[in-house]
Design a protein around this motif. Structure first.
Motif, PDB file in Angstrom:
ATOM      1  N   GLY A 174     -35.198  43.246  55.173  1.00 28.56           N
ATOM      2  CA  GLY A 174     -36.330  43.326  54.263  1.00 28.56           C
ATOM      3  C   GLY A 174     -36.095  44.250  53.087  1.00 28.56           C
ATOM      4  O   GLY A 174     -36.889  44.285  52.147  1.00 28.56           O
ATOM      5  N   GLU A 175     -35.019  45.041  53.130  1.00 30.03           N
ATOM      6  CA  GLU A 175     -34.694  45.941  52.030  1.00 30.03           C
ATOM      7  C   GLU A 175     -33.680  45.251  51.120  1.00 30.03           C
ATOM      8  O   GLU A 175     -32.575  44.950  51.533  1.00 30.03           O
ATOM      9  CB  GLU A 175     -34.125  47.244  52.567  1.00 30.03           C
ATOM     10  N   ALA A 176     -34.069  44.967  49.887  1.00 26.78           N
ATOM     11  CA  ALA A 176     -33.238  44.182  48.990  1.00 26.78           C
ATOM     12  C   ALA A 176     -31.991  44.960  48.582  1.00 26.78           C
ATOM     13  O   ALA A 176     -32.022  46.176  48.393  1.00 26.78           O
ATOM     14  CB  ALA A 176     -34.039  43.798  47.750  1.00 26.78           C
ATOM     15  N   ALA A 177     -30.883  44.248  48.445  1.00 25.80           N
ATOM     16  CA  ALA A 177     -29.658  44.845  47.919  1.00 25.80           C
ATOM     17  C   ALA A 177     -29.847  45.141  46.443  1.00 25.80           C
ATOM     18  O   ALA A 177     -30.664  44.507  45.759  1.00 25.80           O
ATOM     19  CB  ALA A 177     -28.483  43.891  48.129  1.00 25.80           C
ATOM     20  N   SER A 178     -29.086  46.108  45.931  1.00 22.36           N
ATOM     21  CA  SER A 178     -29.189  46.434  44.511  1.00 22.36           C
ATOM     22  C   SER A 178     -28.674  45.269  43.672  1.00 22.36           C
ATOM     23  O   SER A 178     -27.894  44.433  44.143  1.00 22.36           O
ATOM     24  CB  SER A 178     -28.384  47.695  44.186  1.00 22.36           C
ATOM     25  N   LEU A 179     -29.102  45.235  42.422  1.00 20.86           N
ATOM     26  CA  LEU A 179     -28.743  44.135  41.536  1.00 20.86           C
ATOM     27  C   LEU A 179     -27.230  44.007  41.390  1.00 20.86           C
ATOM     28  O   LEU A 179     -26.694  42.900  41.410  1.00 20.86           O
ATOM     29  CB  LEU A 179     -29.400  44.339  40.179  1.00 20.86           C
ATOM     30  N   ILE A 180     -26.525  45.115  41.243  1.00 19.86           N
ATOM     31  CA  ILE A 180     -25.086  45.060  41.043  1.00 19.86           C
ATOM     32  C   ILE A 180     -24.376  44.598  42.308  1.00 19.86           C
ATOM     33  O   ILE A 180     -23.387  43.851  42.249  1.00 19.86           O
ATOM     34  CB  ILE A 180     -24.550  46.420  40.573  1.00 19.86           C
ATOM     35  N   VAL A 181     -24.874  45.006  43.480  1.00 17.34           N
ATOM     36  CA  VAL A 181     -24.292  44.515  44.727  1.00 17.34           C
ATOM     37  C   VAL A 181     -24.460  43.003  44.812  1.00 17.34           C
ATOM     38  O   VAL A 181     -23.542  42.281  45.246  1.00 17.34           O
ATOM     39  CB  VAL A 181     -24.944  45.214  45.935  1.00 17.34           C
ATOM     40  N   LYS A 182     -25.599  42.494  44.393  1.00 14.07           N
ATOM     41  CA  LYS A 182     -25.809  41.044  44.374  1.00 14.07           C
ATOM     42  C   LYS A 182     -24.800  40.361  43.450  1.00 14.07           C
ATOM     43  O   LYS A 182     -24.284  39.282  43.762  1.00 14.07           O
ATOM     44  CB  LYS A 182     -27.230  40.723  43.911  1.00 14.07           C
ATOM     45  N   GLU A 183     -24.524  40.972  42.306  1.00 18.75           N
ATOM     46  CA  GLU A 183     -23.535  40.416  41.379  1.00 18.75           C
ATOM     47  C   GLU A 183     -22.147  40.367  42.026  1.00 18.75           C
ATOM     48  O   GLU A 183     -21.413  39.382  41.891  1.00 18.75           O
ATOM     49  CB  GLU A 183     -23.487  41.249  40.095  1.00 18.75           C
ATOM     50  N   LEU A 184     -21.787  41.435  42.716  1.00 17.67           N
ATOM     51  CA  LEU A 184     -20.481  41.482  43.370  1.00 17.67           C
ATOM     52  C   LEU A 184     -20.392  40.454  44.498  1.00 17.67           C
ATOM     53  O   LEU A 184     -19.361  39.791  44.673  1.00 17.67           O
ATOM     54  CB  LEU A 184     -20.231  42.891  43.911  1.00 17.67           C
ATOM     55  N   GLU A 185     -21.460  40.314  45.258  1.00 21.28           N
ATOM     56  CA  GLU A 185     -21.469  39.313  46.327  1.00 21.28           C
ATOM     57  C   GLU A 185     -21.387  37.901  45.760  1.00 21.28           C
ATOM     58  O   GLU A 185     -20.740  37.019  46.340  1.00 21.28           O
ATOM     59  CB  GLU A 185     -22.725  39.481  47.185  1.00 21.28           C
ATOM     60  N   ALA A 186     -22.036  37.677  44.623  1.00 21.33           N
ATOM     61  CA  ALA A 186     -21.969  36.362  43.983  1.00 21.33           C
ATOM     62  C   ALA A 186     -20.552  36.059  43.523  1.00 21.33           C
ATOM     63  O   ALA A 186     -20.075  34.919  43.629  1.00 21.33           O
ATOM     64  CB  ALA A 186     -22.936  36.313  42.795  1.00 21.33           C
ATOM     65  N   LEU A 187     -19.853  37.089  43.014  1.00 23.07           N
ATOM     66  CA  LEU A 187     -18.470  36.906  42.588  1.00 23.07           C
ATOM     67  C   LEU A 187     -17.589  36.549  43.785  1.00 23.07           C
ATOM     68  O   LEU A 187     -16.726  35.669  43.702  1.00 23.07           O
ATOM     69  CB  LEU A 187     -17.964  38.180  41.907  1.00 23.07           C
ATOM     70  N   LYS A 188     -17.812  37.225  44.910  1.00 23.97           N
ATOM     71  CA  LYS A 188     -17.045  36.933  46.123  1.00 23.97           C
ATOM     72  C   LYS A 188     -17.329  35.520  46.626  1.00 23.97           C
ATOM     73  O   LYS A 188     -16.423  34.816  47.092  1.00 23.97           O
ATOM     74  CB  LYS A 188     -17.384  37.957  47.193  1.00 23.97           C
ATOM     75  N   SER A 189     -18.577  35.104  46.531  1.00 25.33           N
ATOM     76  CA  SER A 189     -18.948  33.766  46.983  1.00 25.33           C
ATOM     77  C   SER A 189     -18.353  32.686  46.087  1.00 25.33           C
ATOM     78  O   SER A 189     -17.933  31.625  46.555  1.00 25.33           O
ATOM     79  CB  SER A 189     -20.474  33.634  47.022  1.00 25.33           C
ATOM     80  N   GLN A 190     -18.312  32.970  44.779  1.00 26.32           N
ATOM     81  CA  GLN A 190     -17.787  32.008  43.824  1.00 26.32           C
ATOM     82  C   GLN A 190     -16.276  31.846  43.950  1.00 26.32           C
ATOM     83  O   GLN A 190     -15.733  30.756  43.719  1.00 26.32           O
ATOM     84  CB  GLN A 190     -18.153  32.436  42.406  1.00 26.32           C
ATOM     85  N   TYR A 191     -15.592  32.933  44.318  1.00 26.44           N
ATOM     86  CA  TYR A 191     -14.133  32.911  44.444  1.00 26.44           C
ATOM     87  C   TYR A 191     -13.732  33.420  45.826  1.00 26.44           C
ATOM     88  O   TYR A 191     -13.199  34.527  45.969  1.00 26.44           O
ATOM     89  CB  TYR A 191     -13.490  33.759  43.350  1.00 26.44           C
ATOM     90  N   PRO A 192     -13.957  32.633  46.878  1.00 22.37           N
ATOM     91  CA  PRO A 192     -13.687  33.091  48.246  1.00 22.37           C
ATOM     92  C   PRO A 192     -12.216  33.447  48.451  1.00 22.37           C
ATOM     93  O   PRO A 192     -11.321  32.731  48.019  1.00 22.37           O
ATOM     94  CB  PRO A 192     -14.102  31.884  49.106  1.00 22.37           C
ATOM     95  N   GLY A 193     -12.007  34.582  49.103  1.00 20.44           N
ATOM     96  CA  GLY A 193     -10.655  35.022  49.406  1.00 20.44           C
ATOM     97  C   GLY A 193      -9.942  35.694  48.253  1.00 20.44           C
ATOM     98  O   GLY A 193      -8.806  36.153  48.414  1.00 20.44           O
ATOM     99  N   GLN A 194     -10.577  35.792  47.095  1.00 13.44           N
ATOM    100  CA  GLN A 194      -9.913  36.380  45.924  1.00 13.44           C
ATOM    101  C   GLN A 194     -10.519  37.714  45.496  1.00 13.44           C
ATOM    102  O   GLN A 194      -9.989  38.374  44.603  1.00 13.44           O
ATOM    103  CB  GLN A 194      -9.975  35.405  44.746  1.00 13.44           C
TER     104      GLN A 194
END
Length: 383
Positions: free
Chosen positions: A281-301
Motif C-alpha cells: 500500500g506504500e507507493a514506490a517513489s517516482l524515480i524507482v518506478k522509472e528505473l523499474e520501467a527501464l528494467k521491464s522494457q529491457y529485461p536482463g540488461q
C-alpha cells in the motif's frame, strides 16, 4: 555603496563560463605510454563534443528568442506541474510556450547521442543552472500527444544554497521558464557495450538518460548493459527500491564524507540487513518506478543497486569492483564506460574533482575510489 546593475556584473571569468567551453576526458588506466597515448587520442574524439556543466554561470539571451529549443538563445517554456517526489525534490513538467514541431526532433537527436542537459535561467539574478531531462519510459506521466508537443520532465532538488533551484520551486503553475540547449554532456559511442553508472542523489537523472541512449540501440547482435549504483541520503528518495545485488553492507559511516563523517572499510563494519520493498500500500517513489520501467522494457540488461545513508548502506570500493568485474576485459575503452554524476563532493570522492583551467572546466585526473581500484579498459567520465 553604489549599486551595480545585472548587465554590469559580467566578469571575464563569468563570461567564459557562459560560452561553455569544451571538456576533455581522463581514464583510470595505467598501461604503457604508447597504450595510454592511443587511449587518450580515442577519448579526445569520444568526448570532444561534451561541454561544461556551467552551474551558476552568468547567462544572457541574445536576439528575440525562438520557439524551438536551441543552443544560442533562450526559449520560453511553461510550468505545467510540480509534483513532490520527496521533502526536498520535485518532478517538474514543462511544455513549450509556443508549440513547435521541431522540438521533438531536437530532443530525439540529443537522446541518440548520449547524456544531455538544458540551462534554466534565473532572470532576476541573470544566472543559469543546467538540469537533465528525464527520458520517457512506460512509467512516465506524459501522454503521446504531450511528447509530440515537446513536453519535458526534470527531477530537481531544492538546494538551500542554490539560487536557481530555489527560484524554480517558488514559481506558480503556468509561469514561464527560459531554457537553452541541448548541451551534450557525454557522447556514448556506438561501440559501447556496458556502462557502470555511479549516481548520487539527483545524479540519477543522467543515469536514466544513459540507459535510454544505450539500450535503445539494441539489435540482434548486441545487447548492451547498464549497472546503476544509486546512493541517497533519505529513504523517501528511493522508496520501494530493492537492490539486484544482495550483499552485506557497512553499519556505520557515510558515503557523504564532505558532511564530516568518515567512510568505514568493509572489514570494520558489521552486517546490515538488505533493503526491503515498500510496505503493501506504500507507493514506490517516482524515480524507482522509472528505473523499474527501464528494467521491464529491457529485461536482463539493467541492474540497479540502492544505497541509503540513513540506513547505513553505502557504495563501497568492493561494490564498484564487483560491478565492473562481470564484463571481463577486451582491451577496448570504447566498449566500457564508468560515468559518475551527483553533487560535487560525491563526484570528487568517487573519481576526483573536476578542475577549472583558463576558463575551461576540465575532467581532471581520475582520483578517489576509482583510482584506488586501478581499473583497466574502462573510460571514466565525470558529469
Amino acid at each position: 555603496m553604489k549599486s551595480v546593475l545585472p548587465s554590469q556584473r559580467c566578469s571575464c571569468r563569468a563570461f567564459q563560463h557562459a560560452i561553455r567551453p569544451r571538456r576533455f576526458a581522463s581514464t583510470a588506466s595505467s598501461n604503457t605510454s604508447a597504450t595510454a597515448s592511443r587511449k587518450n587520442r580515442w577519448l579526445g574524439v569520444l568526448f570532444v563534443t561534451a561541454t561544461a556543466a556551467g552551474a551558476g554561470a552568468y547567462v544572457r539571451s541574445q536576439g528575440p528568442g525562438s520557439t524551438t529549443l536551441n543552443e544560442e538563445t533562450f526559449t520560453k517554456y511553461s510550468l505545467v506541474s510540480r509534483e513532490p517526489v520527496s521533502a526536498t525534490s520535485s518532478l517538474f513538467t514543462l511544455r513549450p510556450r509556443y508549440p513547435s514541431g521541431s522540438n521533438y526532433d531536437v530532443y530525439e537527436n540529443a537522446w541518440r547521442i548520449g547524456v544531455w542537459s538544458v540551462m534554466f535561467k534565473q532572470p532576476q539574478l541573470q544566472i543559469g543552472r543546467d538540469y537533465t531531462p528525464l527520458p520517457t519510459t512506460s512509467a512516465t506521466t506524459l501522454t503521446v500527444d504531450e511528447e509530440n508537443e515537446g513536453y519535458l520532465q526534470f527531477f530537481i532538488r531544492k538546494d538551500p544554497f542554490g539560487e536557481v533551484s530555489r527560484y524554480l520551486h517558488t514559481l506558480s503553475i503556468g509561469a514561464d521558464i527560459e531554457m537553452r540547449g541541448p548541451q551534450i554532456e557525454c557522447v556514448i559511442p556506438e561501440e559501447t557495450k556496458e556502462i557502470v553508472f555511479i549516481a548520487g542523489g539527483t545524479g540519477i537523472a543522467p543515469a536514466l538518460q544513459a540507459g535510454h541512449s544505450l539500450l535503445s540501440r539494441r539489435n540482434d547482435e548486441s545487447r548492451p548493459k547498464i549497472h546503476i549504483l544509486w546512493a541517497n541520503r533519505l529513504k523517501e528518495d528511493c522508496l520501494g527500491g530493492v537492490s539486484d545485488t544482495p550483499r552485506t553492507l557497512p553499519s556505520r559511516g557515510s558515503w557523504f564524507p564532505w558532511f564530516g563523517t568518515e567512510t568505514v572499510a568493509p572489514e570494520q563494519a558489521a552486517p546490515a540487513p538488505a533493503p526491503a520493498p515498500a510496505p503493501l500500500g506504500e507507493a514506490a517513489s517516482l524515480i524507482v518506478k522509472e528505473l523499474e520501467a527501464l528494467k521491464s522494457q529491457y529485461p536482463g540488461q539493467v541492474k540497479v543497486d540502492y544505497y541509503l545513508d540513513e540506513e547505513n548502506r553505502f557504495i563501497r570500493k568492493d561494490d564498484i569492483s564487483e560491478a565492473v568485474k562481470s564484463s571481463g576485459s577486451d582491451g577496448s575503452l570504447r566498449k566500457k564506460l564508468i560515468l559518475v554524476s551527483g553533487p560535487e563532493g560525491f563526484i570528487g570522492y568517487m573519481a576526483g574533482p573536476k578542475v577549472w583551467a583558463q576558463g575551461q572546466e576540465l575532467q581532471g585526473p581520475v582520483q578517489g575510489v576509482i583510482k584506488e581500484l586501478d581499473l583497466k579498459d574502462w573510460a571514466v567520465w565525470k558529469l
